[in-house]
Design a protein around this motif. Structure first.
Motif, mmCIF file in Angstrom:
data_model
loop_
_atom_site.group_PDB
_atom_site.id
_atom_site.type_symbol
_atom_site.label_atom_id
_atom_site.label_comp_id
_atom_site.label_asym_id
_atom_site.label_seq_id
_atom_site.Cartn_x
_atom_site.Cartn_y
_atom_site.Cartn_z
ATOM 1 N N VAL A 1 14.656 10.089 -3.330
ATOM 2 C CA VAL A 1 13.233 10.240 -3.652
ATOM 3 C C VAL A 1 12.455 9.018 -3.206
ATOM 4 C CG1 VAL A 1 11.587 10.319 -5.580
ATOM 5 C CG2 VAL A 1 13.514 11.905 -5.525
ATOM 6 N N GLY A 2 12.991 7.814 -3.434
ATOM 7 C CA GLY A 2 12.301 6.604 -3.014
ATOM 8 C C GLY A 2 12.083 6.543 -1.520
ATOM 9 N N GLN A 3 13.113 6.900 -0.761
ATOM 10 C CA GLN A 3 12.991 6.892 0.696
ATOM 11 C C GLN A 3 11.945 7.901 1.172
ATOM 12 O OE1 GLN A 3 14.541 5.167 3.319
ATOM 13 N NE2 GLN A 3 15.270 3.710 1.783
ATOM 14 N N LEU A 4 11.968 9.091 0.598
ATOM 15 C CA LEU A 4 11.026 10.130 1.021
ATOM 16 C C LEU A 4 9.601 9.787 0.592
ATOM 17 C CD1 LEU A 4 13.218 13.266 0.195
ATOM 18 C CD2 LEU A 4 12.626 12.428 2.482
ATOM 19 N N LEU A 5 9.447 9.221 -0.597
ATOM 20 C CA LEU A 5 8.113 8.802 -1.033
ATOM 21 C C LEU A 5 7.550 7.716 -0.117
ATOM 22 C CD1 LEU A 5 8.408 8.635 -4.936
ATOM 23 C CD2 LEU A 5 6.851 10.090 -3.641
ATOM 24 N N ASP A 6 8.367 6.733 0.203
ATOM 25 C CA ASP A 6 7.887 5.618 1.021
ATOM 26 C C ASP A 6 7.521 6.059 2.430
ATOM 27 O OD1 ASP A 6 8.184 3.909 -1.097
ATOM 28 O OD2 ASP A 6 10.111 3.092 -0.441
ATOM 29 N N ALA A 7 8.108 7.168 2.875
ATOM 30 C CA ALA A 7 7.776 7.701 4.205
ATOM 31 C C ALA A 7 6.649 8.729 4.142
ATOM 32 C CB ALA A 7 9.024 8.329 4.831
ATOM 33 N N GLY A 8 6.105 8.985 2.962
ATOM 34 C CA GLY A 8 5.027 9.953 2.826
ATOM 35 C C GLY A 8 5.478 11.389 2.935
ATOM 36 N N ALA B 1 0.832 -1.202 0.000
ATOM 37 C CA ALA B 1 0.000 0.000 0.000
ATOM 38 C C ALA B 1 0.868 1.255 0.000
ATOM 39 C CB ALA B 1 -0.916 0.003 1.215
ATOM 40 N N GLN B 2 0.400 2.284 -0.707
ATOM 41 C CA GLN B 2 1.136 3.537 -0.727
ATOM 42 C C GLN B 2 1.014 4.246 0.611
ATOM 43 O OE1 GLN B 2 -0.047 5.988 -4.006
ATOM 44 N NE2 GLN B 2 0.780 4.601 -5.548
ATOM 45 N N ILE C 1 6.216 22.652 -5.400
ATOM 46 C CA ILE C 1 7.055 23.550 -4.605
ATOM 47 C C ILE C 1 7.422 22.891 -3.275
ATOM 48 C CG2 ILE C 1 7.066 25.723 -3.320
ATOM 49 C CD1 ILE C 1 7.505 26.159 -6.290
ATOM 50 N N VAL C 2 6.464 22.272 -2.606
ATOM 51 C CA VAL C 2 6.751 21.595 -1.341
ATOM 52 C C VAL C 2 7.741 20.453 -1.566
ATOM 53 C CG1 VAL C 2 5.745 20.122 0.457
ATOM 54 C CG2 VAL C 2 4.641 22.274 -0.172
ATOM 55 N N ASN C 3 7.612 19.707 -2.656
ATOM 56 C CA ASN C 3 8.587 18.655 -2.948
ATOM 57 C C ASN C 3 9.993 19.223 -3.095
ATOM 58 O OD1 ASN C 3 6.657 16.655 -2.892
ATOM 59 N ND2 ASN C 3 6.541 16.380 -5.109
ATOM 60 N N GLY C 4 10.103 20.412 -3.701
ATOM 61 C CA GLY C 4 11.405 21.050 -3.811
ATOM 62 C C GLY C 4 11.977 21.414 -2.462
ATOM 63 N N GLY D 1 3.247 11.357 -11.938
ATOM 64 C CA GLY D 1 3.690 10.641 -10.753
ATOM 65 C C GLY D 1 5.187 10.721 -10.525
ATOM 66 N N LEU D 2 5.567 10.943 -9.257
ATOM 67 C CA LEU D 2 6.982 11.090 -8.912
ATOM 68 C C LEU D 2 7.705 9.746 -8.793
ATOM 69 C CD1 LEU D 2 8.826 13.526 -8.415
ATOM 70 C CD2 LEU D 2 8.464 13.221 -5.960
ATOM 71 N N ASP D 3 6.976 8.633 -8.770
ATOM 72 C CA ASP D 3 7.636 7.331 -8.693
ATOM 73 C C ASP D 3 8.585 7.102 -9.863
ATOM 74 O OD1 ASP D 3 6.833 5.633 -6.353
ATOM 75 O OD2 ASP D 3 4.835 6.201 -7.041
ATOM 76 N N ARG D 4 8.349 7.773 -10.969
ATOM 77 C CA ARG D 4 9.258 7.667 -12.127
ATOM 78 C C ARG D 4 10.671 8.079 -11.745
ATOM 79 N NH1 ARG D 4 11.830 6.691 -15.951
ATOM 80 N NH2 ARG D 4 11.377 6.943 -18.164
ATOM 81 N N TYR D 5 10.796 8.895 -10.716
ATOM 82 C CA TYR D 5 12.103 9.426 -10.324
ATOM 83 C C TYR D 5 12.855 8.502 -9.368
ATOM 84 C CZ TYR D 5 11.186 13.467 -13.104
ATOM 85 O OH TYR D 5 10.961 14.276 -14.196
ATOM 86 N N ARG D 6 12.346 7.299 -9.200
ATOM 87 C CA ARG D 6 13.118 6.239 -8.557
ATOM 88 C C ARG D 6 14.053 5.557 -9.556
ATOM 89 N NH1 ARG D 6 10.428 3.814 -3.848
ATOM 90 N NH2 ARG D 6 8.349 4.682 -3.506
#
Length: 616
Positions: free
Chosen positions: A361-368, A2-3, A291-294, A381-386
């Motif tokens: 990016v993967g670590q930060l995505l997986d932690a929400g 699950a995401q 912007i927040v992702n940056g 989708g930002l998952d492409r950046y893994r």
């Protein structure tokens, strides 16, 4: 699997930014949509106008532009052959033009923008133009795109003010799909820790100029971006995490087949994104979540403090109101996951080898901790950046990058961070508001209370240091260095001397309305104090010997003088820096119009009384 839901603080900050920005963002998007059309803008030109637009083209490209049927891609470049980071761009326009033809499009070199190097101008009067060059670059980008010949744009830039300036300019043409195209870092040279050691020896008179030049030349030695984690490499990491670079492209070295293949693919994407269902205007890609992702990626890596101004200005160009309080609240929940010089001993090539942006990016995505459902130049989708790019023969392909760090001395996961909070913090108190970068500051140096020594420029400090007047616990105050005073030059000439004093066992801190940028190091430095002294800020009231407290734990910066005594003082006269020489006379209008650091130090944002009316 699950995401992971978005972290509640990240979501709350994003929601607050969106609510605060509702009116300005809505107006921006309406302007963007008014400028967009199904047909190229050049289709509405008079015949004479259009003929001027393709008169200089030879060969089949002229017919392509003339017939209006295929996309025309603008190339806006910061190329020059003096700066190592930008020299690789000499070859890019030809690659881009060939690639766009193969993708059934055409590309024109729309314009060049200036690119100056803070490393060259450091400690020189030319540095007083540096911060303003960002807004000049933004205007130059707008001039390049104003011919309305284009369906999309490729922006070629790397360093300091250049990437923010290109992006601000492009966002004023937010209806155009736009990609940023990096050039890549130079190979690792002399370790940054050794370079720093020689600099301190030179400051103490224990190394010669020849020793220093040899060390610097061994560190900065070939085409490509400097390898420490300053503003240039912060630019690259941040814009990739914002989805404005192709995945995995930021730290691929120049002069390699992969670098060329990525540049050609960026050209193809510029064609693809300009038409049909894939069309993606940059003004829609850059939203509150982007912007927040940056900001999150900057905090997670201890990146350049310059971005507390640049990201504010970039956001404003898209109708989004970002404040230092947003940085501070996000910093409280974003773990520090990397140590790259000056925050550690590794350089950016070591970071990339350890897993780089993809692992981060993967670590930060997986932690929400990042927004996943955003638009990017690679697709939704930002998952492409893994994923990392590779060459399979002559074909460019992407594969999943490492999900965990390959070197935990350089890069770590969310479960084992270097620190539980981010590398930047906002300080508040009776001296105003300021930013401090703490990722390289040891815990024992994060609270300093000492008598002040006040200076009005770097040379005054250097003279006092050489005379042995500062060999004690001291808070060095360098004022009248803000954007209104003299363009807010970087003050890195202070760094070696301050480092020597700290190494002698003294408690040392710097307080300034100037800036220290991405090379801020081990000495605690409250920088970008706003309001600045020249605009009525309280730094103008500080006297030699006043006790100043800088405390990261409590987020405070204050002079320990009773309020009634402080307000009764007459402000020290604003310094009158030279207004002529090295082109400074041409920037008088910028100094008179620029807003404060917390509003992005921009000439485009209206200045308020003493520039204190920061976004509510």
């Amino acid at each position: 699997m699950a995401q992971q839901a978005t972290h509640p603080t990240v979501q709350a900050v994003t929601d607050r930014i969106a609510a605060r920005s509702h009116a300005t963002r809505s107006a921006y998007l309406q302007r963007l949509r008014n400028a967009a059309s199904d047909a190229p803008a050049r289709a509405e030109m008079g015949c004479s106008n259009l003929a001027h637009g393709f008169a200089g083209i030879t060969g089949p490209d002229k017919a392509t532009v003339k017939e209006l049927a295929l996309p025309n891609v603008a190339i806006v470049s910061a190329y020059n052959d003096m700066l190592s980071a930008h020299k690789p761009y000499a070859e890019f326009p030809a690659w881009i033009k060939d690639a766009t033809r193969r993708a059934r499009g055409v590309a024109q070199f729309a314009g060049g923008v200036p690119a100056m190097c803070d490393g060259i101008t450091q400690g020189r009067t030319g540095m007083e133009l540096s911060l303003f060059s960002r807004d000049v670059i933004a205007m130059s980008t707008a001039v390049a795109l104003s011919h309305e010949m284009f369906d999309s744009a490729l922006l070629l830039g790397v360093c300091d003010k250049i990437v923010p300036g290109l992006l601000i300019g492009a966002l004023t043409f937010g209806h155009l799909p736009t990609l940023l195209v990096p050039a890549g870092p130079m190979a690792s040279g002399l370790p940054n820790s050794e370079k720093s050691r020689v600099r301190q020896l030179f400051a103490e008179g224990k190394a010669t100029r020849d020793d220093l030049l040899e060390a610097e030349s061994a560190s900065y030695h070939s085409p490509g971006t400097c390898t420490f984690y300053g503003t240039a490499n912060s630019n690259q990491l941040v814009v990739e995490a914002m989805g404005l670079h192709l995945p995995g492209s930021s730290f691929v070295p120049p002069g390699t087949p992969l670098r060329k293949a990525l540049t050609e693919h960026a050209a193809r994407r510029a064609v693809e994104l300009s038409r049909g269902e894939q069309r993606l205007p940059v003004g829609e890609l850059v939203d509150e979540r982007t912007i927040v992702n940056g900001v999150v990626s900057l905090l997670a890596t201890g990146g350049s403090t310059n971005h507390t101004m640049h990201l504010v200005a970039i956001a404003a160009a898209a109708g989004i109101e970002l404040t230092w309080d947003d940085f501070s609240e996000l910093s409280s929940v974003i773990p520090l996951l990397s140590r790259v010089y000056p925050n550690g001993t590794a350089d950016i090539n070591h970071f990339a080898a350890a897993g780089g942006v993809q692992t981060l990016v993967g670590q930060l995505l997986d932690a929400g901790l990042l927004h996943r459902d955003v638009q990017t130049v690679a697709g939704p989708g930002l998952d492409r950046y893994r994923q990392l790019p590779f060459l399979d023969g002559e074909d460019l392909v992407w594969q999943d990058g490492p999900g965990h760090s390959l070197d935990t001395e350089v890069l770590r996961g969310v479960s084992e961070p270097f620190s539980q909070d981010g590398g930047l913090q906002v300080l508040d108190g009776n001296l105003g508001r300021s930013v401090i970068k703490v990722s390289a500051v040891r815990p024992e140096h994060r609270s300093v209370t000492a008598a002040a020594r006040v200076f009005d420029d770097q040379e005054e400090f250097s003279t006092a240091f050489r005379a042995g007047e500062l060999d004690r616990d001291v808070v060095v105050v360098v004022r009248n260095q803000g954007p209104q005073a003299n363009g807010m030059p970087e003050l890195h000439s202070l760094t070696p001397g301050l480092g020597v004093l700290q190494d002698r066992g003294h408690q040392v801190a710097l307080v300034t309305d100037g800036r220290m940028s991405g090379a801020s190091g081990k000495v605690p430095a409250a920088i970008q104090v706003t309001p600045e002294a020249s605009a009525g800020g309280e730094l103008a009231l500080v006297h030699d010997g006043d006790v100043i407290r800088l405390d990261v734990a409590t987020g405070t910066l204050e002079v320990l003088v009773p309020a009634h005594e402080l307000t009764a003082r007459t402000p020290a006269p604003a310094a009158s820096p030279a207004q002529f020489g090295t082109g400074r006379e041409l920037f008088a209008a910028f100094r008179s119009a620029v807003g404060g650091a917390e509003r992005g130090a921009s000439v485009f944002a209206p200045r308020t009384d003493a520039d204190q009316d920061v976004f509510a």
